[in-house]
Write a protein that holds these residues in place. Structure first.
Motif, PDB file in Angstrom:
ATOM      1  N   ARG A  10       0.859  -2.066 -11.942  1.00  0.00           N
ATOM      2  CA  ARG A  10       0.505  -2.576 -10.480  1.00  0.00           C
ATOM      3  C   ARG A  10       1.355  -1.489  -9.458  1.00  0.00           C
ATOM      4  NH1 ARG A  10       0.401  -8.931 -10.248  1.00  0.00           N
ATOM      5  NH2 ARG A  10       0.365  -8.580  -8.018  1.00  0.00           N
ATOM      6  N   PHE A  11       2.631  -0.984  -9.918  1.00  0.00           N
ATOM      7  CA  PHE A  11       3.098   0.004  -9.159  1.00  0.00           C
ATOM      8  C   PHE A  11       2.315   1.385  -9.056  1.00  0.00           C
ATOM      9  CE2 PHE A  11       6.417   3.213  -8.576  1.00  0.00           C
ATOM     10  CZ  PHE A  11       6.864   3.047  -7.312  1.00  0.00           C
ATOM     11  N   GLY A  12       1.801   1.707 -10.194  1.00  0.00           N
ATOM     12  CA  GLY A  12       1.058   3.111 -10.529  1.00  0.00           C
ATOM     13  C   GLY A  12      -0.276   2.959  -9.752  1.00  0.00           C
ATOM     14  N   ALA A  13      -0.891   1.700  -9.784  1.00  0.00           N
ATOM     15  CA  ALA A  13      -1.845   1.558  -8.805  1.00  0.00           C
ATOM     16  C   ALA A  13      -1.651   1.893  -7.448  1.00  0.00           C
ATOM     17  CB  ALA A  13      -2.784   0.255  -8.997  1.00  0.00           C
ATOM     18  N   SER A  14      -0.660   1.122  -7.004  1.00  0.00           N
ATOM     19  CA  SER A  14      -0.185   1.224  -5.370  1.00  0.00           C
ATOM     20  C   SER A  14       0.237   2.765  -5.243  1.00  0.00           C
ATOM     21  CB  SER A  14       1.268   0.383  -5.136  1.00  0.00           C
ATOM     22  OG  SER A  14       0.699  -1.045  -5.499  1.00  0.00           O
ATOM     23  N   LEU A  15       0.728   3.387  -5.877  1.00  0.00           N
ATOM     24  CA  LEU A  15       1.225   4.950  -5.656  1.00  0.00           C
ATOM     25  C   LEU A  15      -0.181   5.666  -5.661  1.00  0.00           C
ATOM     26  CD1 LEU A  15       4.208   5.648  -8.031  1.00  0.00           C
ATOM     27  CD2 LEU A  15       4.034   5.678  -5.621  1.00  0.00           C
ATOM     28  N   LEU A  16      -1.076   5.278  -6.535  1.00  0.00           N
ATOM     29  CA  LEU A  16      -2.570   6.006  -6.532  1.00  0.00           C
ATOM     30  C   LEU A  16      -3.218   5.834  -5.240  1.00  0.00           C
ATOM     31  CD1 LEU A  16      -3.603   5.808 -10.317  1.00  0.00           C
ATOM     32  CD2 LEU A  16      -3.043   8.086  -9.233  1.00  0.00           C
TER      33      LEU A  16
END
Length: 150
Positions: A10-16
């Motif tokens: 979820r954090f990775g998706a937010s960063l992207l």
């Protein structure tokens, strides 16, 4: 409940999303409207993106799609506009009223809860899954089974 997604994806998706969608929106806003990246116009566009795109794209936004995750209702169905308004707008008010503390609590909830649901997931009745469209299962809890909800 093995379909739920934890903190790192979820954090990775937010960063992207931040790099691919929000940064360009902010930069375009600077040049077109002569406003800073944290003003009303870019925030409105970003909020509309987070509310509308998942409705038409099976719970995906760009970052989530790249990470292979999406938002669904608690019963496994696709999200609608009302659900996304609750998830983005109403939860945003809650996070603002708690001066961001609710947002921090949500991060811990995603990392520590068995169902990986944050405050905005509870407000909207959603969860984040790795399941493809049409394959998401509803979340089941012991209390739901006792009440005959499932």
């Amino acid at each position: 409940m093995d379909q739920t997604v934890g903190f790192s994806k979820r954090f990775g998706a937010s960063l992207l999303d931040g790099l691919i969608v929000f940064l360009p929106i902010g930069l375009i806003s600077i040049f077109l409207f002569q406003v800073d990246m944290d003003s009303f116009v870019p925030n409105l566009i970003q909020s509309l993106y987070m509310m509308i795109v998942p409705v038409f794209w099976y719970g995906y936004v760009v970052g989530k799609r790249l990470m292979g995750i999406r938002v669904v209702k608690k019963d496994g169905r696709n999200v609608g506009i009302g659900t996304m308004i609750m998830r983005v707008f109403v939860s945003g008010i809650v996070y603002a009223l708690t001066l961001g503390i609710g947002y921090i609590v949500s991060a811990f909830m995603v990392g520590l809860r068995r169902d990986n649901r944050a405050i905005h997931d509870f407000i909207a009745g959603t969860y984040v899954t790795e399941a493809d469209p049409g394959e998401a299962e509803g979340l089941q809890y012991k209390s739901d089974l006792k009440n005959g909800s499932f």
